[in-house]
Write a protein that holds these residues in place. Sequence first.
Motif, PDB file in Angstrom:
ATOM      1  N   SER A 130     -12.808   0.585   5.583  1.00  0.00           N
ATOM      2  CA  SER A 130     -13.052   0.151   4.206  1.00  0.00           C
ATOM      3  C   SER A 130     -11.761  -0.281   3.531  1.00  0.00           C
ATOM      4  N   LEU A 131     -10.666   0.402   3.842  1.00  0.00           N
ATOM      5  CA  LEU A 131      -9.365   0.036   3.283  1.00  0.00           C
ATOM      6  C   LEU A 131      -8.943  -1.338   3.779  1.00  0.00           C
ATOM      7  N   GLU A 132      -9.181  -1.609   5.036  1.00  0.00           N
ATOM      8  CA  GLU A 132      -8.876  -2.931   5.586  1.00  0.00           C
ATOM      9  C   GLU A 132      -9.682  -4.014   4.857  1.00  0.00           C
ATOM     10  N   ILE A 151      -9.350  10.541  -1.020  1.00  0.00           N
ATOM     11  CA  ILE A 151      -9.461   9.887   0.274  1.00  0.00           C
ATOM     12  C   ILE A 151      -9.396  10.972   1.350  1.00  0.00           C
ATOM     13  N   LEU A 210      -2.659   0.284  -4.299  1.00  0.00           N
ATOM     14  CA  LEU A 210      -2.583  -1.076  -3.769  1.00  0.00           C
ATOM     15  C   LEU A 210      -2.042  -1.960  -4.875  1.00  0.00           C
ATOM     16  N   PHE A 218     -14.616   2.665  -2.010  1.00  0.00           N
ATOM     17  CA  PHE A 218     -13.555   2.499  -3.009  1.00  0.00           C
ATOM     18  C   PHE A 218     -14.105   2.097  -4.377  1.00  0.00           C
ATOM     19  N   VAL A 235      -3.202   5.151   8.573  1.00  0.00           N
ATOM     20  CA  VAL A 235      -3.178   3.828   7.949  1.00  0.00           C
ATOM     21  C   VAL A 235      -2.064   2.981   8.552  1.00  0.00           C
ATOM     22  N   LEU A 294       0.868  -1.162   0.000  1.00  0.00           N
ATOM     23  CA  LEU A 294       0.000   0.000   0.000  1.00  0.00           C
ATOM     24  C   LEU A 294       0.908   1.216   0.000  1.00  0.00           C
ATOM     25  N   TYR A 297     -12.805   5.342   6.091  1.00  0.00           N
ATOM     26  CA  TYR A 297     -11.886   4.974   5.017  1.00  0.00           C
ATOM     27  C   TYR A 297     -10.902   3.905   5.481  1.00  0.00           C
ATOM     28  N   ARG A 314     -15.465  -4.275  -4.581  1.00  0.00           N
ATOM     29  CA  ARG A 314     -14.768  -3.325  -3.715  1.00  0.00           C
ATOM     30  C   ARG A 314     -15.736  -2.714  -2.703  1.00  0.00           C
ATOM     31  N   LEU A 354     -10.909  -3.721   1.777  1.00  0.00           N
ATOM     32  CA  LEU A 354     -10.375  -3.757   0.414  1.00  0.00           C
ATOM     33  C   LEU A 354      -9.128  -4.634   0.344  1.00  0.00           C
TER      34      LEU A 354
END
Length: 134
Positions: free
Chosen positions: A85-87, A75, A62, A110, A33, A7, A82, A106, A89
């Motif tokens: 949601s990133l986790e 973002i 990513l 995202f 993050v 990432l 976020y 997704r 994703l």
Amino acid sequence: MNELPFLSICVTCRDNREDFYEDRGGTRLAQKVFQELKIKRLINVRGVKCMSNCKRACILSLTSLNGFTYMFGDIDPNKSEYIKSLEDLISIYKSKTDGFLHRKDRPKLFRSNIVGRFPPINSISSIITKLRIE
């Protein structure tokens, strides 16, 4: 997918809140993050000094060695949803052998803020077509 994906987060992105926070939006996003995801060993996290997409700041990508690369923009480093949601994703991405994610696969946050999807060099995905130049 066997290897941990990467990432990348643009640490120089501006979110127009720099006067209030005294840090750039990208730096704040990277810190959040890194704190949340690095501990869980889900992914390799790294900062990048400018990812050349200033109009869609804050930017992250990513990727993995043999997987598709995704770039997302817009973002908001102040929205904790976020990070969750990133986790999600990342988890979905890791479950795919080539990292290919349809839009519907997704997390909602995202789906509309994708900047690009790039196939790996050795991809045999059905979305790759050969071009004939005459």
